[in-house]
Design a protein around this motif. Structure first.
Motif, mmCIF file in Angstrom:
data_model
loop_
_atom_site.group_PDB
_atom_site.id
_atom_site.type_symbol
_atom_site.label_atom_id
_atom_site.label_comp_id
_atom_site.label_asym_id
_atom_site.label_seq_id
_atom_site.Cartn_x
_atom_site.Cartn_y
_atom_site.Cartn_z
ATOM 1 N N VAL A 60 0.859 -1.176 0.000
ATOM 2 C CA VAL A 60 0.000 0.000 0.000
ATOM 3 C C VAL A 60 0.895 1.225 0.000
ATOM 4 O O VAL A 60 1.664 1.440 0.935
ATOM 5 N N LEU A 61 0.802 1.998 -1.063
ATOM 6 C CA LEU A 61 1.599 3.209 -1.181
ATOM 7 C C LEU A 61 0.794 4.403 -0.706
ATOM 8 O O LEU A 61 -0.432 4.355 -0.674
ATOM 9 N N PRO A 62 1.457 5.501 -0.326
ATOM 10 C CA PRO A 62 0.737 6.686 0.147
ATOM 11 C C PRO A 62 -0.306 7.140 -0.856
ATOM 12 O O PRO A 62 -0.117 7.066 -2.050
ATOM 13 N N SER A 63 -1.434 7.646 -0.322
ATOM 14 C CA SER A 63 -2.561 7.980 -1.177
ATOM 15 C C SER A 63 -2.972 9.437 -1.093
ATOM 16 O O SER A 63 -4.122 9.761 -1.282
ATOM 17 N N SER A 86 -4.625 18.395 -3.360
ATOM 18 C CA SER A 86 -5.855 19.002 -3.877
ATOM 19 C C SER A 86 -5.607 20.292 -4.646
ATOM 20 O O SER A 86 -6.437 20.709 -5.445
ATOM 21 N N LYS A 87 -4.491 20.949 -4.343
ATOM 22 C CA LYS A 87 -4.174 22.269 -4.905
ATOM 23 C C LYS A 87 -5.230 23.306 -4.522
ATOM 24 O O LYS A 87 -5.446 24.285 -5.223
ATOM 25 N N LYS A 139 -14.531 14.429 -2.285
ATOM 26 C CA LYS A 139 -15.583 13.554 -2.793
ATOM 27 C C LYS A 139 -15.158 12.771 -4.035
ATOM 28 O O LYS A 139 -15.652 11.669 -4.275
ATOM 29 N N ARG A 140 -14.245 13.322 -4.811
ATOM 30 C CA ARG A 140 -13.779 12.626 -6.015
ATOM 31 C C ARG A 140 -12.623 11.674 -5.729
ATOM 32 O O ARG A 140 -12.433 10.697 -6.444
ATOM 33 N N SER A 141 -11.849 11.957 -4.681
ATOM 34 C CA SER A 141 -10.625 11.197 -4.428
ATOM 35 C C SER A 141 -10.781 10.072 -3.422
ATOM 36 O O SER A 141 -9.980 9.137 -3.423
ATOM 37 N N ARG A 179 -13.621 8.100 3.160
ATOM 38 C CA ARG A 179 -12.405 7.510 3.721
ATOM 39 C C ARG A 179 -11.343 7.434 2.636
ATOM 40 O O ARG A 179 -11.594 6.987 1.525
ATOM 41 N N SER A 180 -10.136 7.863 3.007
ATOM 42 C CA SER A 180 -9.005 7.764 2.089
ATOM 43 C C SER A 180 -8.474 6.337 2.084
ATOM 44 O O SER A 180 -8.811 5.538 2.966
ATOM 45 N N ALA A 181 -7.625 6.026 1.140
ATOM 46 C CA ALA A 181 -7.005 4.704 1.072
ATOM 47 C C ALA A 181 -6.174 4.423 2.322
ATOM 48 O O ALA A 181 -6.019 3.272 2.716
ATOM 49 N N ALA A 182 -5.669 5.459 2.967
ATOM 50 C CA ALA A 182 -4.880 5.298 4.190
ATOM 51 C C ALA A 182 -5.765 5.090 5.416
ATOM 52 O O ALA A 182 -5.264 4.826 6.504
ATOM 53 N N GLY A 183 -7.081 5.242 5.259
ATOM 54 C CA GLY A 183 -8.000 5.024 6.365
ATOM 55 C C GLY A 183 -8.435 6.276 7.106
ATOM 56 O O GLY A 183 -9.212 6.211 8.056
ATOM 57 N N ASN A 184 -7.961 7.423 6.685
ATOM 58 C CA ASN A 184 -8.353 8.677 7.326
ATOM 59 C C ASN A 184 -9.762 9.055 6.899
ATOM 60 O O ASN A 184 -10.184 8.739 5.795
#
Length: 158
Positions: free
Chosen positions: A23-26, A87-88, A127-129, A139-144
């Protein structure tokens, strides 16, 4: 190609060769790490061009109208900085470790949460990511977890 990309590629190749899941940083960070002082956290946010606001115009952790960073986890600050870069978007922190938020292990008081203003740019990116998990939460891929509370985003960095 930067050294970081080379190392990430090498790690992925090794993981694939031995049958591991990697799992790489997301685009966000975990909240492990030391607690920061208000001054240190504010300096990191300022350097990343992230603003903050306080309805009380103060930083006293024991005043619920202040915005304090005293005791915030270094990973929480890294997470919001990573969110800005990915996100910029222009981000403004509206809540940190001050009293007045809900209690719990992964709480504002314990340094795992931060609030940011709800802007169209940040909302669109989140919402898109990230994955929708119900109840105005993503939830992000990292679980946040990113919780849309209407006028701001409540973010928990685990």
């Amino acid at each position: 190609m930067g050294m970081r990309k080379v190392l990430a590629g090498l790690a992925a190749a090794v993981a694939l060769a031995v049958g591991l899941v990697l799992v790489l940083p997301s685009g966000d960070a975990d909240a492990s790490g030391r607690e920061l002082s208000h001054k240190a956290a504010a300096a990191k946010l300022r350097k990343a061009n992230i603003g903050w606001t306080s309805s009380g115009g103060c930083s006293n952790r024991h005043n619920p109208t202040c915005t304090s960073f005293r005791g915030i986890k270094s990973g929480t600050i890294k997470g919001v900085i990573t969110l800005k870069k990915a996100s910029k978007c222009r981000l403004t922190v509206t809540g940190g470790t001050e009293t007045g938020h809900a209690p719990g292990k992964y709480s504002h008081w314990n340094g795992y949460k931060i609030d940011i203003s709800r802007t169209s740019c940040a909302t669109r990116y989140i919402k898109r990511s990230f994955s929708y998990i119900g109840g105005a939460k993503w939830r992000s891929a990292a679980g946040n977890v990113y919780y849309d509370e209407g006028d701001h985003w409540d973010i928990t960095y685990y």
